[in-house]
Motif scaffolding. Structure first.
Motif, PDB file in Angstrom:
ATOM      1  N   ALA A  10      14.585  23.139   4.049  1.00  0.00           N
ATOM      2  CA  ALA A  10      13.371  23.563   4.750  1.00  0.00           C
ATOM      3  C   ALA A  10      12.175  22.892   4.097  1.00  0.00           C
ATOM      4  CB  ALA A  10      13.217  25.082   4.713  1.00  0.00           C
ATOM      5  N   ILE A  11      11.102  22.748   4.853  1.00  0.00           N
ATOM      6  CA  ILE A  11       9.885  22.120   4.338  1.00  0.00           C
ATOM      7  C   ILE A  11       8.667  22.904   4.793  1.00  0.00           C
ATOM      8  CG2 ILE A  11       9.702  20.538   6.319  1.00  0.00           C
ATOM      9  CD1 ILE A  11       8.605  18.418   4.355  1.00  0.00           C
ATOM     10  N   VAL A  12       7.705  23.055   3.898  1.00  0.00           N
ATOM     11  CA  VAL A  12       6.415  23.656   4.231  1.00  0.00           C
ATOM     12  C   VAL A  12       5.342  22.603   3.991  1.00  0.00           C
ATOM     13  CG1 VAL A  12       7.091  26.030   3.709  1.00  0.00           C
ATOM     14  CG2 VAL A  12       6.162  24.593   1.892  1.00  0.00           C
ATOM     15  N   GLY A  13       4.264  22.686   4.773  1.00  0.00           N
ATOM     16  CA  GLY A  13       3.194  21.702   4.628  1.00  0.00           C
ATOM     17  C   GLY A  13       3.524  20.380   5.286  1.00  0.00           C
ATOM     18  N   ALA A  14       4.220  20.442   6.427  1.00  0.00           N
ATOM     19  CA  ALA A  14       4.651  19.205   7.094  1.00  0.00           C
ATOM     20  C   ALA A  14       3.483  18.544   7.811  1.00  0.00           C
ATOM     21  CB  ALA A  14       5.788  19.488   8.066  1.00  0.00           C
ATOM     22  N   GLY A  15       2.586  17.951   7.016  1.00  0.00           N
ATOM     23  CA  GLY A  15       1.430  17.244   7.550  1.00  0.00           C
ATOM     24  C   GLY A  15       1.722  15.768   7.734  1.00  0.00           C
ATOM     25  N   PRO A  16       0.737  14.999   8.164  1.00  0.00           N
ATOM     26  CA  PRO A  16       0.966  13.598   8.535  1.00  0.00           C
ATOM     27  C   PRO A  16       1.197  12.643   7.370  1.00  0.00           C
ATOM     28  CG  PRO A  16      -1.370  14.153   8.713  1.00  0.00           C
ATOM     29  CD  PRO A  16      -0.653  15.434   8.445  1.00  0.00           C
ATOM     30  N   HIS A  17       0.801  12.993   6.147  1.00  0.00           N
ATOM     31  CA  HIS A  17       0.871  12.027   5.048  1.00  0.00           C
ATOM     32  C   HIS A  17       2.275  11.841   4.514  1.00  0.00           C
ATOM     33  CE1 HIS A  17      -3.657  12.912   4.396  1.00  0.00           C
ATOM     34  NE2 HIS A  17      -3.492  11.872   5.175  1.00  0.00           N
ATOM     35  N   ILE A  18       2.905  12.893   4.018  1.00  0.00           N
ATOM     36  CA  ILE A  18       4.258  12.780   3.482  1.00  0.00           C
ATOM     37  C   ILE A  18       5.212  13.793   4.109  1.00  0.00           C
ATOM     38  CG2 ILE A  18       3.715  14.268   1.496  1.00  0.00           C
ATOM     39  CD1 ILE A  18       6.216  11.282   1.613  1.00  0.00           C
ATOM     40  N   GLY A  19       4.694  14.920   4.560  1.00  0.00           N
ATOM     41  CA  GLY A  19       5.553  15.960   5.118  1.00  0.00           C
ATOM     42  C   GLY A  19       6.322  15.525   6.347  1.00  0.00           C
ATOM     43  N   ILE A  20       5.622  15.058   7.361  1.00  0.00           N
ATOM     44  CA  ILE A  20       6.283  14.618   8.594  1.00  0.00           C
ATOM     45  C   ILE A  20       7.215  13.433   8.330  1.00  0.00           C
ATOM     46  CG2 ILE A  20       5.866  13.527  10.840  1.00  0.00           C
ATOM     47  CD1 ILE A  20       3.552  15.464  11.222  1.00  0.00           C
ATOM     48  N   PRO A  21       6.818  12.432   7.516  1.00  0.00           N
ATOM     49  CA  PRO A  21       7.767  11.370   7.181  1.00  0.00           C
ATOM     50  C   PRO A  21       9.047  11.885   6.530  1.00  0.00           C
ATOM     51  CG  PRO A  21       5.561  10.619   6.691  1.00  0.00           C
ATOM     52  CD  PRO A  21       5.446  12.082   7.055  1.00  0.00           C
TER      53      PRO A  21
END
Length: 291
Positions: A10-21
């Motif tokens: 699981a992942i939290v903080g899936a933003g555009p910089h490193i999370g989504i990648p």
């Protein structure tokens, strides 16, 4: 008998910089991943909508019980945090750690993705979190990759000013790694390495070791190069953070081989864990920035 690998992520903080990648890197190798998004987050719109290995749920990151319930329900082995540092997100990690511990999560990957943080000063919150996680008995995997290739224009204020700013001489080397390489590396080692290799471990990777002066030469005169004592502040968000990061180059702090306890840099240490992704070709700064 071989050691069983981690199965649920699981992942939290899936933003555009490193999370989504990172999410996309898991999906690219066919590994299922759960995205825990804030109730008001719009970042989920950038995620694939039709991948059977992707599940998205929403939870309040400030609620231990709410996050814990999600983790327990989905039987999560590994929780990855990519909450942003610059805008204060790292402070919620204590709550996430409590939730992970309560839910029986086996490994927490905190939001590092830089260089080894100091006990005081810039990024000290990351060190403080590592101390907290250890105090509650939550195993962590800390990933040091230097500066993302993709962030060089941001670091030098080139994005805002059209000029490549170098604080001081810019002739000391630092560690740089492409976002796509970091994301792929995280997905690869979490799905291929035995837990005993990852529990309470610091991994150090380096896609390219170079100086800001050498990077500026890649532009071949297409942008002005300005040497300065500090980055301009007008129209440059978090200019002080960028200036302090650049100042770290002069003493070796921008290297993944930097040891904040001894205040020394070890160039060989900086890339010691690249080998866990056997056969991988690491991207260069020139390739990522199209130079």
């Amino acid at each position: 008998m071989s050691e069983a690998l981690f199965k649920s992520f699981a992942i939290v903080g899936a933003g555009p910089h490193i999370g989504i990648p990172i999410v996309k890197a898991f999906l690219a190798i066919g590994a299922p991943i759960l995205v825990i998004a804030r109730p008001t987050s719009t970042n989920t719109s950038a995620l694939p909508g039709d991948d059977p290995n992707l599940k998205v749920v929403r939870a309040d990151y400030t609620s231990t019980s709410e996050v814990s319930a999600v983790l327990r329900e989905n039987k999560v082995d590994v929780l990855i945090s990519t909450v942003t540092f610059v805008f204060g997100g790292v402070v919620v990690q204590d709550v996430l750690a409590d939730a992970a511990k309560e839910a029986g999560v086996k490994l927490f990957v905190p939001s590092e993705f830089g260089v080894s943080p100091p006990t005081v000063g810039l990024a000290h919150e990351k060190h403080a979190f590592a101390v907290y996680a250890k105090s509650i008995g939550l195993p962590t995997l800390r990933v040091y990759n230097g500066l993302f290739h993709d962030f060089v224009p941001w670091l030098t204020a080139l994005t805002e000013t059209g000029k490549f700013h170098i604080v001081s001489k810019g002739d000391m080397p630092g560690s740089f790694t492409a976002i796509s390489d970091v994301a792929g590396y995280v997905a690869h080692i979490l799905t291929t390495q035995p837990p005993s290799r990852l529990l309470d471990v610091e991994v150090r990777i380096e896609g390219q070791r170079t100086t800001l002066l050498e990077i500026s030469a890649l532009y071949k005169g297409s942008v002005p190069v300005v040497h300065c004592d500090a980055l301009p502040t007008e129209g440059v968000l978090a200019a002080d953070v960028r200036t302090r990061y650049q100042q770290g180059f002069d003493v070796g702090k921008a290297s993944c081989g930097w040891n904040p306890d001894t205040e020394t840099d070890n160039a060989e240490l900086a890339s010691k864990d690249n080998s866990l992704w056997e056969g991988h070709r690491w991207l260069t700064i020139g390739e990522v920035l199209g130079l």
